[in-house]
Design an enzyme around this catalytic site. Structure first.
Site, PDB file in Angstrom:
ATOM      1  CG  ASP A   1     -21.416 -45.979  -8.100  1.00 35.15           C
ATOM      2  OD1 ASP A   1     -22.099 -46.699  -8.849  1.00 35.15           O
ATOM      3  OD2 ASP A   1     -20.423 -46.411  -7.472  1.00 35.15           O
TER       4      ASP A   1
ATOM      5  CB  CYS B   1     -10.231 -23.506 -10.235  1.00 42.77           C
ATOM      6  SG  CYS B   1      -9.750 -25.138 -10.877  1.00 42.77           S
TER       7      CYS B   1
ATOM      8  CG  PHE C   1     -18.498 -54.594  -7.036  1.00 45.05           C
ATOM      9  CD1 PHE C   1     -18.404 -54.987  -8.365  1.00 45.05           C
ATOM     10  CD2 PHE C   1     -17.438 -53.895  -6.476  1.00 45.05           C
ATOM     11  CE1 PHE C   1     -17.278 -54.682  -9.123  1.00 45.05           C
ATOM     12  CE2 PHE C   1     -16.306 -53.595  -7.229  1.00 45.05           C
ATOM     13  CZ  PHE C   1     -16.228 -53.977  -8.544  1.00 45.05           C
TER      14      PHE C   1
END
Lengths: 375, 375
Positions: free
Chosen positions: A270, A313, A101
């Site tokens: 992914d 958070c 890729f």
């Protein structure tokens, strides 16, 4: 687990809900529960995060990039250091891509022949050559648990002729990849190409799955195509992939993309997206996307996502995250990355649970609706 | 602990070794063991580190910068968010500087009057005005445990006349700072100025210590002077500071600087150095400084510092740290910052132990010798 011919069986589907699957994949560094999202650790680090933070977020497997690691620091150095696991202090499974890729996205810097690809490094312009054999050698030196076959990945759009030619080359390279794979601890996955056209995809699927392998991937998505084309194609292609092998959709994508793919029968994913957009201040929540720099969060003492119990958070306010982002502070990149990776892992965990307990349809639809507002 | 007049006694010297002191300072957020190095968290974050990592490194107290926090996000916002401790998720002591040092380094952008300083923001050019009263108001809004008086900090070199004028102004501003301090939970420290000349320093010391305060600082170092001038001055000045109050040397320095200052009787330090140089690949070890990018570490599987048991040294090789640094990875900044902060904290811990058990002289000399090779 064993197959008829005494070959080790690595993958098991535990439960299905229409096309959606809940499975487990055995690797040399432990079991991966699927559907699974793999965090991308391009240069032997998932950007801004430690291995311990990844584990705390529920990360089961990390992806390394063959192209980048080959160029710097080099697979021979990593092998000397005990392999990629030891080098980066990650003791769970690692999957490496083939380099295909990245090499093919270097347009203008590469020359393709039957033998392989010659290209110039984006770092210093030095010449490199990767063939199927070289890709296998690099990935084996890295000590990957899952090794991807060397394929040609076309950009979108491409002509029928280009696609056909590329698929055939990918098939011949797959045969050479398999022949070059000598590391018994690693699982080799083949990559189905064929662009955005169903007939080409089916032809490539037939070619690639004619080679007996422990897993198969769908490549050639996230290459510039309108995303609805992938959404339309996946329900037709994914279910045709071997049912007893893991199905991996490479380089995808948004939470919505993942849900649509799981609904089509995909097991593995992914994408750089959660960490990349985190560094740019975009955060995924169960109520949709949040751009943390917005003025509305300036004096907001509430956590980023009230439904989330990640480290970020639990400990910090939107006002603080906004301040860190606007100040360009590294801690902002860290806290945002932790949140997004946690969100992706929780999305997979909830997907696995929903498939297991028969509530997948409701879960799928309610997520798609909530995310579609901003996603 | 109480003084004759019923005033709370916050500081106690537990042990001395010649001029070196081992003490404890009580604040609203807990006890600080001295000598202490305070990690600098300019913009409500110690760069690249979480509060938990700071604690794991042994950090007892964090410094916040009044100038930066006033400009962004603003002390009123932080006050609304519950104060600086809650905003940045740090439950241990916080010291804030007065804004003086930063304002005075904005040369050309500021106008000084008896009333205070008008300056333009380095962020957007907007006009601001800080007086002693304003500095106290900002620091009280932040909720600092230790508040620094508003002073004028001269650059080096300065004329006798400039120094004298500046010292006198600093004294008048100290009186106004004390009068404006109404927050009972905070301790106000006065700042001794006077440049690099002993007679001026002694004059300023006399002025500043004539005001009864829970602590005193030495300002006006690290302003461009040759470092040996500070090394020579400290043994003459520090021991003259009130023995029953903590002595804080502001903005200093290298490990060697710290040891020389402790040997002169200083108790408290802060400096951006350990985190700043960490991000640039310079690491402190018990064998001296290391520049991690050097080719000699390319294939070095050993930890950065074999004498160190910080998170970085326990888990990563020099080869990996070098790779992260050359790749510009955030994890590199993180691991390097953790190591350097740990090293500084350990240097203080060992100094405290050495003063306690009477081995200070040997410890001091052996460190100076080892560090001087590269430090």
């Amino acid at each position: 687990m064993s197959e008829a011919k005494g070959v080790q069986k690595h993958f098991e589907v535990l439960k299905t809900h229409n096309n959606a699957r809940r499975g487990r994949l055995q690797t040399a560094h432990g079991v991966i529960q699927t559907p699974v999202f793999m965090a991308v650790g391009t240069k032997a680090t998932v950007k801004a995060m430690t291995p311990e933070e990844l584990v705390e977020c529920g990360t089961q497997v990390v992806l390394g990039n063959t192209y980048h690691l080959h160029l710097r620091p080099g697979e021979k150095l990593i092998k000397k250091m005990g392999g990629l696991h030891q080098f980066m202090n990650w003791n769970k499974p690692i999957l490496t891509d083939s380099g295909g890729f990245q090499v093919f996205s270097l347009s203008g810097l590469r020359t393709l022949t039957e033998e392989g690809v010659e290209f110039r490094s984006h770092l210093d312009g030095a010449k490199y050559f990767i063939s199927p054999e070289k890709s296998m050698e690099i990935q084996m030196d890295l000590g990957s648990d899952i090794i991807m076959a060397f394929d040609e990945c076309l950009q979108y759009p491409a002509t029928d002729e280009q696609i056909q030619k590329s698929m055939d080359l990918t098939y011949r390279w797959l045969l050479r990849s398999k022949a070059a794979m000598t590391r018994k601890e690693s699982l080799l996955f083949g990559i189905v190409q064929g662009g955005l056209d169903l007939k080409h995809r089916m032809k490539s699927l037939e070619q690639v799955t004619s080679v007996e392998l422990p897993g198969y991937a769908l490549g050639g998505f996230s290459v510039g195509e309108p995303i609805h084309l992938m959404h339309e194609l996946l329900p037709h292609v994914a279910p045709l992939m071997p049912a007893d092998k893991p199905r991996y959709l490479m380089g995808v994508g948004t939470p919505t993309d993942l849900l649509i793919a799981i609904n089509s029968g995909v097991d593995m994913f992914d994408c750089v997206m959660p960490t990349r957009v985190a560094r740019n201040g975009t955060l995924y929540t169960w109520q949709g996307k949040v751009s943390i720099k917005r003025n509305e969060y300036k004096e907001d003492p509430s956590p980023l996502d009230p439904e989330c119990d990640c480290y970020t958070c639990r400990n910090y306010s939107r006002a603080y995250l906004r301040h860190l982002f606007l100040s360009g502070e590294i801690l902002g990149s860290r806290l945002n990355s932790i949140h997004n990776i946690y969100f992706y892992m929780k999305l997979m965990e909830r997907s696995r649970a929903a498939i297991e307990n028969g509530t997948w349809d409701e879960f799928f639809l309610s997520c798609i609706q909530k995310f579609s507002k901003k996603d």
